[in-house]
Write a protein that holds these residues in place. Structure first.
Motif, mmCIF file in Angstrom:
data_model
loop_
_atom_site.group_PDB
_atom_site.id
_atom_site.type_symbol
_atom_site.label_atom_id
_atom_site.label_comp_id
_atom_site.label_asym_id
_atom_site.label_seq_id
_atom_site.Cartn_x
_atom_site.Cartn_y
_atom_site.Cartn_z
ATOM 1 N N MET A 1 1.066 -0.993 0.532
ATOM 2 C CA MET A 1 0.043 -0.011 0.274
ATOM 3 C C MET A 1 0.916 1.435 -0.333
ATOM 4 O O MET A 1 1.799 1.414 0.644
ATOM 5 C CB MET A 1 -0.952 -0.432 1.258
ATOM 6 N N ASP A 2 0.785 2.415 -0.813
ATOM 7 C CA ASP A 2 1.279 3.900 -0.713
ATOM 8 C C ASP A 2 0.436 4.346 0.419
ATOM 9 O O ASP A 2 -0.397 5.049 0.159
ATOM 10 C CB ASP A 2 1.049 4.063 -1.944
ATOM 11 N N LYS A 4 1.671 7.414 1.451
ATOM 12 C CA LYS A 4 1.916 8.886 1.502
ATOM 13 C C LYS A 4 0.437 8.864 0.285
ATOM 14 O O LYS A 4 -0.892 10.270 0.621
ATOM 15 C CB LYS A 4 2.316 9.042 0.489
ATOM 16 N N GLU A 5 -0.527 7.867 -0.748
ATOM 17 C CA GLU A 5 -1.542 8.103 -0.735
ATOM 18 C C GLU A 5 -2.531 7.740 0.148
ATOM 19 O O GLU A 5 -3.252 8.503 -0.468
ATOM 20 C CB GLU A 5 -1.799 6.435 -2.206
ATOM 21 N N TYR A 6 -2.515 6.550 1.112
ATOM 22 C CA TYR A 6 -3.824 6.526 1.885
ATOM 23 C C TYR A 6 -3.675 7.453 2.983
ATOM 24 O O TYR A 6 -4.707 8.211 2.676
ATOM 25 C CB TYR A 6 -3.564 5.407 2.751
ATOM 26 N N SER A 8 -3.583 10.756 1.517
ATOM 27 C CA SER A 8 -4.066 12.024 0.751
ATOM 28 C C SER A 8 -5.554 11.306 0.496
ATOM 29 O O SER A 8 -6.100 12.627 -0.035
ATOM 30 C CB SER A 8 -2.974 12.404 0.082
ATOM 31 N N SER A 9 -6.303 10.208 0.807
ATOM 32 C CA SER A 9 -7.230 10.159 1.130
ATOM 33 C C SER A 9 -8.376 10.951 1.480
ATOM 34 O O SER A 9 -9.246 10.801 1.345
ATOM 35 C CB SER A 9 -7.145 8.398 0.736
ATOM 36 N N ASN A 11 -9.145 9.568 4.967
ATOM 37 C CA ASN A 11 -9.632 8.568 5.497
ATOM 38 C C ASN A 11 -9.593 8.875 7.248
ATOM 39 O O ASN A 11 -9.944 9.067 7.888
ATOM 40 C CB ASN A 11 -9.536 7.028 4.994
ATOM 41 N N THR B 164 -12.496 14.728 0.455
ATOM 42 C CA THR B 164 -11.675 15.560 0.203
ATOM 43 C C THR B 164 -11.617 17.295 0.633
ATOM 44 O O THR B 164 -10.525 17.443 1.387
ATOM 45 C CB THR B 164 -11.523 15.888 -1.768
ATOM 46 N N ARG B 167 -10.097 16.894 3.803
ATOM 47 C CA ARG B 167 -8.560 16.501 4.550
ATOM 48 C C ARG B 167 -8.366 18.008 4.200
ATOM 49 O O ARG B 167 -7.399 18.855 4.910
ATOM 50 C CB ARG B 167 -8.433 15.750 3.167
#
Lengths: 273, 184
Positions: A1-2, A4-6, A8-9, A11, B164, B167
């Protein structure tokens, strides 16, 4: 799993804001346990939201602090001391559900009783079916044994019939001597194969220590042709010893196993060819 | 993080496990206003909000052993307990379950009911500087007490957009707070 991507999600923000579903919450807690980056990010979000909350703070009335502490203390007492009043209320409280619960309980009991009765009934059925099957199996065994015996006897009879109907087979009737006028036996003798059979038509059942003995009279001398038990099966023929040409046959009652010379007083039947 | 704290969070948690009145006092003094601000916004009614805060603190007190500092800050843990109580209260007692944007200091600049803590002034300024769409999303989510689906319906935006936006709002907030801290 990435990671950084997680991050920025969005979540993690949802998680801190209390929006995450139970599944997402568990997933995030697992990830946080594994990855320091996620842990740090969550901490940063939490701190900023805490500050955000402080920015929106409203001081409750000063009396509330003491009121809450009293509530905590009475909670502590009720836990350590006598049973809590609250517990009694809790038991009485779910009244709207109780009628449904009663129905549910009654239905469960009815189902249980019904199921038990059905089990008992089925068990009895099963037991009797099992007994019947065992009986049927036993009966079948008996029939199979009987059938086998019949087949053996039939095969023997066929063999005897074939022997008797050969043109070279002679039947010699041995008739009772004056002492035993009812006695009767038949000797079948094949001149080609030299096979000899005796058929007991009517001879008294001998004592267990005695046997009948067949004698062939060859050139005026008695020759031993074997012993037989008249009690065995009077319907069937018994194969005897082969011998050359004979003029007559006689049957005497001898000691079990036979004698070297016939006991003339114990002669039952005699016949000439 | 907050100069008003007499104890660090770790010290406070340790103290709470001994269940002293002093520990309760420290906990209450540090967090009651922040928690009450949120409860009040979820519930609206002053008396009901006080009841919820009381129930919340009793539960926090009883469950303090269950708090796991590995899973997050003490405040987040407390807030979840209190917020759940508030949501239960709105649902069981039929309080109007709606976010009262008009109560918000952000919109009205009304500080009468708000704790006047010196260290919070910079934070308030930072919060005031948030973009309107960021304010809205945080208000609805943080003070609304909604599930993802409810919040997405309330703000009339898809779940993805909501996440989004949330965030971006928090990122914006973090930057503003950082600036305030570096200014001081």
């Amino acid at each position: 799993m990435d990671i950084k991507e997680y991050i920025s999600s969005g979540n993690l923000e949802s998680y801190v804001l209390g929006l995450a579903s139970e599944k997402e919450r568990q997933e995030i807690e697992l990830l946080a346990a594994k990855h320091a980056e996620i842990r740090d990010e969550i901490a940063a979000i939490e701190i900023s939201m805490e500050q955000y909350a402080h920015a929106h703070s409203q001081t409750p009335p000063s009396a509330l602090k003491q009121k809450i502490w009293s509530a905590i203390e009475s909670e502590n007492k009720s836990e350590t001391g006598k049973p809590a009043v609250a517990k009694v209320i809790q038991m009485a409280a779910p009244a709207p559900q109780s009628s449904y619960s009663k129905w549910l309980a009654a239905a469960s009991i009815a189902l249980l009783v019904g199921s038990s009765l059905l089990n008992l009934f089925l068990f009895n059925q099963w037991t009797s079916a099992r007994e019947e099957l065992a009986q049927a199996n036993a009966a079948q065994d008996v029939l199979a044994q009987q059938f086998e015996a019949q087949q053996t006897q039939f095969a023997q009879t066929q063999q005897e019939f074939a022997f008797m109907t050969q043109p070279t087979t002679k039947a010699v009737a041995l008739k009772g001597v004056p002492a035993f006028p009812e006695a009767l036996a038949t000797v079948y003798w094949n001149s080609t194969s030299q096979d000899v059979y005796i058929k007991v038509n009517n001879l008294p059942t001998p004592p267990s220590d005695k046997q009948y003995q067949l004698w062939a009279i060859v050139d005026g001398q008695p020759v031993n042709a074997g012993v037989f038990d008249a009690r065995d099966n009077t319907a069937s023929m018994q194969k005897m010893k082969n011998f050359g040409s004979a003029q007559a046959f006689a049957v005497t009652l001898e000691q079990r196993g036979g004698s070297v010379a016939p006991t003339m007083e114990a002669m039952y039947v005699i016949g000439t060819i | 993080m907050s100069p008003a704290l007499k104890y660090t969070e770790a010290e406070l948690v340790e103290l709470l496990k001994h269940k002293s009145e002093e520990a309760f006092g420290a906990l209450y003094d540090n967090y009651s206003a922040a928690l009450f601000g949120i409860v009040k916004r979820i519930i609206g009614d002053e008396d009901a909000a006080q009841d919820v805060l009381q129930d919340g603190f009793v539960k926090i007190w009883k469950n303090i052993e269950r708090y796991d500092s590995d899973k997050g800050t003490l405040f987040t843990w407390m807030l979840n307990i209190v917020r759940n109580k508030a949501i239960d209260a709105t649902r069981s007692k039929h309080y109007k379950h709606q976010i009262r944007l008009d109560d918000s200091i952000v919109d009205k600049g009304d500080d009468r009911q708000v704790t006047q803590n010196e260290e919070h002034i910079g934070i308030k300024e930072a919060v005031r500087s948030l973009k309107p769409e960021h304010k809205e999303v945080l208000e609805v989510i943080y003070f609304g007490g909604y599930t993802q689906e409810e919040a997405s319906k309330k703000l009339d935006m898809p779940l993805g957009t909501l996440k989004t936006r949330a965030r971006a709002a928090i990122k914006n907030l973090r930057e503003l707070l950082k600036d305030k801290v570096s200014e001081q």
